[in-house]
Design a protein around this motif. Structure first.
Motif, PDB file in Angstrom:
ATOM      1  N   THR A 148     -18.059  44.301 -46.514  1.00  0.00           N
ATOM      2  CA  THR A 148     -17.659  43.344 -45.483  1.00  0.00           C
ATOM      3  C   THR A 148     -16.453  42.543 -45.940  1.00  0.00           C
ATOM      4  O   THR A 148     -15.493  42.359 -45.181  1.00  0.00           O
ATOM      5  N   LEU A 149     -16.470  42.098 -47.176  1.00  0.00           N
ATOM      6  CA  LEU A 149     -15.344  41.330 -47.706  1.00  0.00           C
ATOM      7  C   LEU A 149     -14.071  42.184 -47.710  1.00  0.00           C
ATOM      8  O   LEU A 149     -13.002  41.753 -47.267  1.00  0.00           O
ATOM      9  N   LEU A 150     -14.220  43.423 -48.176  1.00  0.00           N
ATOM     10  CA  LEU A 150     -13.062  44.320 -48.242  1.00  0.00           C
ATOM     11  C   LEU A 150     -12.506  44.583 -46.846  1.00  0.00           C
ATOM     12  O   LEU A 150     -11.294  44.590 -46.628  1.00  0.00           O
ATOM     13  N   ARG A 151     -13.418  44.770 -45.898  1.00  0.00           N
ATOM     14  CA  ARG A 151     -12.982  45.072 -44.544  1.00  0.00           C
ATOM     15  C   ARG A 151     -12.339  43.861 -43.867  1.00  0.00           C
ATOM     16  O   ARG A 151     -11.515  44.013 -42.968  1.00  0.00           O
ATOM     17  N   MET A 152     -12.722  42.683 -44.319  1.00  0.00           N
ATOM     18  CA  MET A 152     -12.043  41.500 -43.790  1.00  0.00           C
ATOM     19  C   MET A 152     -10.612  41.438 -44.323  1.00  0.00           C
ATOM     20  O   MET A 152      -9.697  41.022 -43.619  1.00  0.00           O
ATOM     21  N   ILE A 153     -10.435  41.854 -45.580  1.00  0.00           N
ATOM     22  CA  ILE A 153      -9.069  41.897 -46.117  1.00  0.00           C
ATOM     23  C   ILE A 153      -8.253  42.923 -45.332  1.00  0.00           C
ATOM     24  O   ILE A 153      -7.102  42.694 -44.967  1.00  0.00           O
ATOM     25  N   ALA A 154      -8.882  44.067 -45.036  1.00  0.00           N
ATOM     26  CA  ALA A 154      -8.173  45.144 -44.343  1.00  0.00           C
ATOM     27  C   ALA A 154      -7.852  44.785 -42.895  1.00  0.00           C
ATOM     28  O   ALA A 154      -6.910  45.314 -42.324  1.00  0.00           O
TER      29      ALA A 154
ATOM     30  N   LEU B 102     -10.333  45.098 -40.574  1.00  0.00           N
ATOM     31  CA  LEU B 102     -11.254  45.882 -39.750  1.00  0.00           C
ATOM     32  C   LEU B 102     -12.424  45.041 -39.282  1.00  0.00           C
ATOM     33  O   LEU B 102     -13.203  45.463 -38.444  1.00  0.00           O
ATOM     34  N   GLU B 103     -12.546  43.836 -39.842  1.00  0.00           N
ATOM     35  CA  GLU B 103     -13.666  42.969 -39.497  1.00  0.00           C
ATOM     36  C   GLU B 103     -13.076  41.577 -39.274  1.00  0.00           C
ATOM     37  O   GLU B 103     -12.229  41.131 -40.047  1.00  0.00           O
ATOM     38  N   ASP B 104     -13.522  40.905 -38.223  1.00  0.00           N
ATOM     39  CA  ASP B 104     -13.027  39.553 -37.972  1.00  0.00           C
ATOM     40  C   ASP B 104     -13.507  38.609 -39.070  1.00  0.00           C
ATOM     41  O   ASP B 104     -14.593  38.790 -39.613  1.00  0.00           O
ATOM     42  N   ILE B 105     -12.699  37.613 -39.361  1.00  0.00           N
ATOM     43  CA  ILE B 105     -13.075  36.613 -40.349  1.00  0.00           C
ATOM     44  C   ILE B 105     -13.709  35.449 -39.594  1.00  0.00           C
ATOM     45  O   ILE B 105     -13.059  34.829 -38.747  1.00  0.00           O
ATOM     46  N   THR B 106     -14.980  35.171 -39.874  1.00  0.00           N
ATOM     47  CA  THR B 106     -15.671  34.134 -39.105  1.00  0.00           C
ATOM     48  C   THR B 106     -15.134  32.749 -39.446  1.00  0.00           C
ATOM     49  O   THR B 106     -14.912  31.923 -38.572  1.00  0.00           O
ATOM     50  N   ALA B 107     -14.937  32.499 -40.730  1.00  0.00           N
ATOM     51  CA  ALA B 107     -14.382  31.208 -41.130  1.00  0.00           C
ATOM     52  C   ALA B 107     -13.635  31.394 -42.435  1.00  0.00           C
ATOM     53  O   ALA B 107     -13.888  32.343 -43.173  1.00  0.00           O
ATOM     54  N   GLY B 108     -12.719  30.472 -42.720  1.00  0.00           N
ATOM     55  CA  GLY B 108     -11.939  30.577 -43.933  1.00  0.00           C
ATOM     56  C   GLY B 108     -10.628  31.293 -43.685  1.00  0.00           C
ATOM     57  O   GLY B 108     -10.258  31.547 -42.538  1.00  0.00           O
ATOM     58  N   GLU B 109      -9.951  31.629 -44.762  1.00  0.00           N
ATOM     59  CA  GLU B 109      -8.619  32.195 -44.601  1.00  0.00           C
ATOM     60  C   GLU B 109      -8.344  33.259 -45.650  1.00  0.00           C
ATOM     61  O   GLU B 109      -8.751  33.123 -46.802  1.00  0.00           O
ATOM     62  N   ILE B 110      -7.677  34.302 -45.245  1.00  0.00           N
ATOM     63  CA  ILE B 110      -7.183  35.292 -46.199  1.00  0.00           C
ATOM     64  C   ILE B 110      -5.673  35.332 -46.062  1.00  0.00           C
ATOM     65  O   ILE B 110      -5.136  35.406 -44.954  1.00  0.00           O
ATOM     66  N   ALA B 111      -4.997  35.222 -47.190  1.00  0.00           N
ATOM     67  CA  ALA B 111      -3.536  35.272 -47.177  1.00  0.00           C
ATOM     68  C   ALA B 111      -3.067  36.387 -48.091  1.00  0.00           C
ATOM     69  O   ALA B 111      -3.591  36.573 -49.190  1.00  0.00           O
ATOM     70  N   ILE B 112      -2.113  37.160 -47.609  1.00  0.00           N
ATOM     71  CA  ILE B 112      -1.492  38.188 -48.437  1.00  0.00           C
ATOM     72  C   ILE B 112      -0.044  37.784 -48.632  1.00  0.00           C
ATOM     73  O   ILE B 112       0.669  37.525 -47.654  1.00  0.00           O
ATOM     74  N   ASP B 113       0.358  37.681 -49.871  1.00  0.00           N
ATOM     75  CA  ASP B 113       1.719  37.222 -50.185  1.00  0.00           C
ATOM     76  C   ASP B 113       2.011  35.865 -49.550  1.00  0.00           C
ATOM     77  O   ASP B 113       3.102  35.633 -49.032  1.00  0.00           O
ATOM     78  N   GLY B 114       1.014  35.010 -49.567  1.00  0.00           N
ATOM     79  CA  GLY B 114       1.230  33.664 -49.065  1.00  0.00           C
ATOM     80  C   GLY B 114       1.143  33.514 -47.561  1.00  0.00           C
ATOM     81  O   GLY B 114       1.140  32.404 -47.053  1.00  0.00           O
ATOM     82  N   ALA B 115       1.066  34.622 -46.834  1.00  0.00           N
ATOM     83  CA  ALA B 115       1.032  34.512 -45.373  1.00  0.00           C
ATOM     84  C   ALA B 115      -0.379  34.765 -44.871  1.00  0.00           C
ATOM     85  O   ALA B 115      -1.004  35.771 -45.227  1.00  0.00           O
TER      86      ALA B 115
ATOM     87  N   VAL C 144      -3.280  36.084 -42.837  1.00  0.00           N
ATOM     88  CA  VAL C 144      -3.359  37.345 -42.101  1.00  0.00           C
ATOM     89  C   VAL C 144      -4.555  37.414 -41.171  1.00  0.00           C
ATOM     90  O   VAL C 144      -4.765  38.432 -40.516  1.00  0.00           O
ATOM     91  N   ASN C 145      -5.331  36.343 -41.091  1.00  0.00           N
ATOM     92  CA  ASN C 145      -6.558  36.370 -40.262  1.00  0.00           C
ATOM     93  C   ASN C 145      -6.342  37.005 -38.901  1.00  0.00           C
ATOM     94  O   ASN C 145      -7.169  37.766 -38.428  1.00  0.00           O
ATOM     95  N   GLU C 146      -5.243  36.644 -38.257  1.00  0.00           N
ATOM     96  CA  GLU C 146      -5.028  37.086 -36.881  1.00  0.00           C
ATOM     97  C   GLU C 146      -4.264  38.401 -36.804  1.00  0.00           C
ATOM     98  O   GLU C 146      -4.007  38.895 -35.715  1.00  0.00           O
ATOM     99  N   ARG C 147      -3.885  38.956 -37.942  1.00  0.00           N
ATOM    100  CA  ARG C 147      -3.065  40.165 -37.867  1.00  0.00           C
ATOM    101  C   ARG C 147      -3.906  41.419 -37.725  1.00  0.00           C
ATOM    102  O   ARG C 147      -4.988  41.527 -38.273  1.00  0.00           O
TER     103      ARG C 147
END
Ligand SMILES: Nc1ncnc2c1ncn2[C@@H]1O[C@H](COP(=O)(O)OP(=O)(O)OP(=O)(O)O)[C@@H](O)[C@H]1O
Ligand SMILES: [Mg+2]
Lengths: 309, 383
Positions: free
Chosen positions: B44-50, B52-65, B67-70
């Motif tokens: 689930t964590l990996l798929r949130m990075i990818a 493929l799974e919506d992030i319910t709360a919190g934030e994932i950033a790749i290279d500082g940007a 990406v939750n909505e991407r």
């Protein structure tokens, strides 16, 4: 359970052969009848061996019922129904299986319910819509008062009309708008592993791209199966074409025109009924579905049992 | 190459939360392995990075940007799936090149890049085959090649080796490691195989029930497990854990009444603890040595080839000892084990966390009195 049981083998084969005979006997009679002269066919008992008049009877049937143009009509309608059905079925199933949208289940069940309402059951309302395909829109406009507003503002009465009688659209659309194919495709789409969908997403494919590059190639056998079923279904339609076509010369279908070959007291003028020609007409009209089945059979069987994986 | 920042990420399915606020920073070019038992939320964590799974709360950033909505395609990640997820109707070349085709890369250029990548993973001769005509290992390579061809910022692997046989798995493991050394692409690798995790990882993340239990280098996680869970999860056979109760400063008592002396420096906050020791850290019938000596009754021996495992009981608690290959020990015997002071791990039974070890600490709290007089080992006995 697979066992060596010679007696049972013989028995099952016997049953098969008998079944086959029962299924083929009427076909054989049709064929034989189509090869006899008018005297032979009206002289009981009916012969079980073919005669020599096949070509003559075929020609007579072809000319009398104008089967050339009627078969073209039928072919056109059947092809449109089959391909329209495939297009609609694959797209609706695509929406239902791969998208989460509000009211998805409502849509699903509405489509499902139409399975229980074949054309014959809803033929009167369908006819009313075919007579004016915009009637439902007109009704809505009147209920919400837009028609009235329009009349007040412009002084012209709003009357939407789109008549589908005596047109290919009218012949085809009601046959296309049913749910059968949608379910075939839905079942197939649901067998596609979620990981393949995800892999395509990771590879950058948007939904339509996915449909084009994955779903359509993967569902070829399903399409062949649905095509065959729908082609035969549309080709064999009788009730609906009779209702929507009054202009038989231009829009009559082959199955409708077969009726013209059936001898009645009016057509024979009290003479001997020429069932041989009617049967010859049957043979001609049966041919295209047979050809389609023969050509598609390979894919058709595979698509239905889903062994192409 | 990219760095990934995961901040307080949560995931709920309906009302059940399955990932409970994960924080993780992954450095540029780092190879991070997420390890945990089945159902702990690693996929689930990996798929949130990818994406493929919506992030319910919190934030994932790749290279500082953020990406939750991407969409996945906009995140620059490539993923290798457990079941390979190859497109069954396309041949190997088309499978590998599909991402480029979607991106509109010209056919000739595509063919060139497919050939290069296919050569890298040793698939040269197979470009015309369908996935159905390949072995499991070859399919795995196609999946790898498909991920590589896009030259992504991040590689994501979800148990990519678990469908291979043991030998092939080791081989692919080495190849993945080699590939990473060459490409140095930031990679996140999910597995429940600890050997795979230890050998591949620059840094390991141990997860349990939607939480991160510990983040650290493989050796650190092995030698200083931060929680009781990590201690029992990592290591084959797992660490022996003995429930005990602190009775006096520097002394704990097992249920049987046997007492264990602890080296000075363990900071205990509660009364109930668990004392851990790895099966390979136990000394058998040692003449001398620093530690507690306890009798061990052998129940059966497991032969491993390179060594042997003795299963038995120590003070009524199930206990495993690892023996060298030649060691003679048979069922029914009783031997004296030495639990070396420096090999002991201590976990708070209440919080399950590792007790702090601070040799220089001034004691704070009732149980935190360093013990003197452990120069010679103490023979603990239960009557
Ligand atoms: N679509 C879903 N709906 C509801 N619950 C889900 C869904 N997907 C996963 N879960 C739950 O989320 C939890 C974590 O699942 P996840 O797939 O991340 O586990 P995992 O650590 O990858 O396990 P494994 O090693 O078995 O793959 C599980 O308890 C699972 O039941
Ligand atoms: Mg998983």
């Amino acid at each position: 359970m697979i066992e060596r049981t010679p007696v049972l083998n013989i028995a099952t084969h016997a049953i098969l052969v008998v079944g086959l005979l029962i299924a083929f006997l009427p076909m054989w009679l049709v064929f034989v009848a189509a090869t006899l002269t008018i005297e032979q066919i009206n002289n009981p008992p009916i012969s079980l061996l073919p005669g020599s008049e096949l070509i003559a009877n075929l020609t007579a049937a072809w000319n009398r019922a104008q089967l050339g143009s009627k078969m073209l009509n039928s072919l056109f309608v059947a092809l449109l129904v089959a391909s329209g059905k495939i297009a609609i079925a694959s797209l609706t199933a695509f929406a239902i299986v791969f998208f989460r949208f509000p009211g998805r289940m409502v849509v699903f069940w509405m489509i499902f319910v139409t399975l229980m309402l074949p054309l014959e059951v809803r033929i009167v309302p369908t006819y009313a819509v075919a007579a004016n395909a915009l009637a439902p829109a007109q009704a809505v406009l009147e209920v919400v008062g837009i028609a009235w507003l329009w009349q007040v503002l412009t002084g012209v009465k709003l009357a939407l009309e789109w008549n589908l009688l005596n047109s290919y659209t009218g012949l085809v659309l009601p046959l296309v708008a049913t749910a059968t194919g949608t379910f075939l495709f839905r079942q197939f789409y649901m067998t596609i592993p979620a990981e393949i969908v995800e892999a395509a997403r990771m590879d950058g494919a948007r939904p339509l791209r996915f449909l084009r590059d994955m779903l359509i190639p993967l569902s070829k056998t399903n399409m062949a199966a649905l095509f065959t079923i729908m082609f035969i279904y549309a080709w064999n339609q009788y009730l609906w074409p009779i209702l929507v076509t009054t202009d038989r010369a231009n829009y009559g279908t082959a199955v409708m025109e077969l009726k013209r070959l059936i001898p009645t007291s009016a057509s024979t003028g009290g003479g001997t009924p020429d069932w041989n020609v009617a049967m010859a007409g049957c043979l001609i009209v049966m041919l295209p579905p047979l050809v389609v089945v023969a050509l598609m059979q390979r894919y058709f069987v595979r698509g239905l049992i889903g062994a192409d994986k | 190459m990219a760095e990934i920042a995961i901040r307080q990420v949560r995931k709920s399915y309906g009302r059940t939360e399955v990932v409970h606020g994960v924080d993780l920073d992954i450095g540029n070019g780092e190879f991070v392995v997420i390890l945990g038992p089945s159902g702990c939320g690693k996929s689930t964590l990996l798929r949130m990075i990818a994406g493929l799974e919506d992030i319910t709360a919190g934030e994932i950033a790749i290279d500082g940007a953020r990406v939750n909505e991407r969409e996945p395609r906009e995140r620059g990640c490539a993923m290798v799936f457990q079941n390979y997820a190859l497109y069954p109707h396309m041949n190997v070349a088309d499978n590998i090149g599909y991402a480029l085709k979607v991106a509109g890369v010209a056919k000739a250029e595509r063919a060139r890049r497919v050939a290069v990548v296919a050569a890298t993973v040793g698939l040269d001769g197979f470009l015309d085959r369908r996935p159905g005509q390949l072995s499991g290992g070859q399919r795995q390579r196609v999946a790898m090649a498909r991920a590589m061809i896009r030259e992504p910022k991040v590689f994501l692997f979800d148990e990519p080796l678990s469908n291979l046989d043991a030998k092939l798995r080791v081989q692919m493991r080495i190849e993945i490691r080699r590939l990473h050394r060459r490409l140095a692409t930031t990679s996140v690798f999910v597995t429940h195989d600890q050997v795979e995790a230890m050998t591949l990882a620059d840094r390991m993340v141990v997860m349990n029930a939607g939480h991160i239990e510990q983040i650290g280098a493989p050796a650190e996680i092995y030698h200083r497990p931060a929680t009781r869970f990590v201690a029992s999860f990592i290591g084959m056979p797992p660490m022996n854990l003995l429930p005990a109760r602190a009775t006096a400063p520097g002394v704990v008592a097992l249920a049987s009444g046997a007492r264990l002396m602890l080296p000075p420096g363990w900071v205990m906050t509660g009364g109930d603890v668990e004392v851990g020791i790895r099966p390979e850290d136990v000394l058998v019938d040692a003449e001398s040595g620093d530690g507690n000596r306890l009798p061990f009754t052998v129940e059966f021996i497991e032969e491993l080839g390179a060594g042997r495992l003795a299963h038995g009981t120590l003070e009524g608690i199930d206990f495993i000892v690892q023996l060298p290959a030649g060691a003679s020990m048979t069922a029914g015997e009783t031997h004296v084990l030495t639990l070396g002071s420096n090999a002991l791990h201590l976990f708070d039974a209440g919080t399950s966390r590792r007790c702090r070890f601070d040799a220089a600490s001034p004691m704070a709290g009732v149980m935190q009195v360093p013990v003197v007089g452990l120069e010679h080992s103490v023979q603990a006995s239960s009557a």
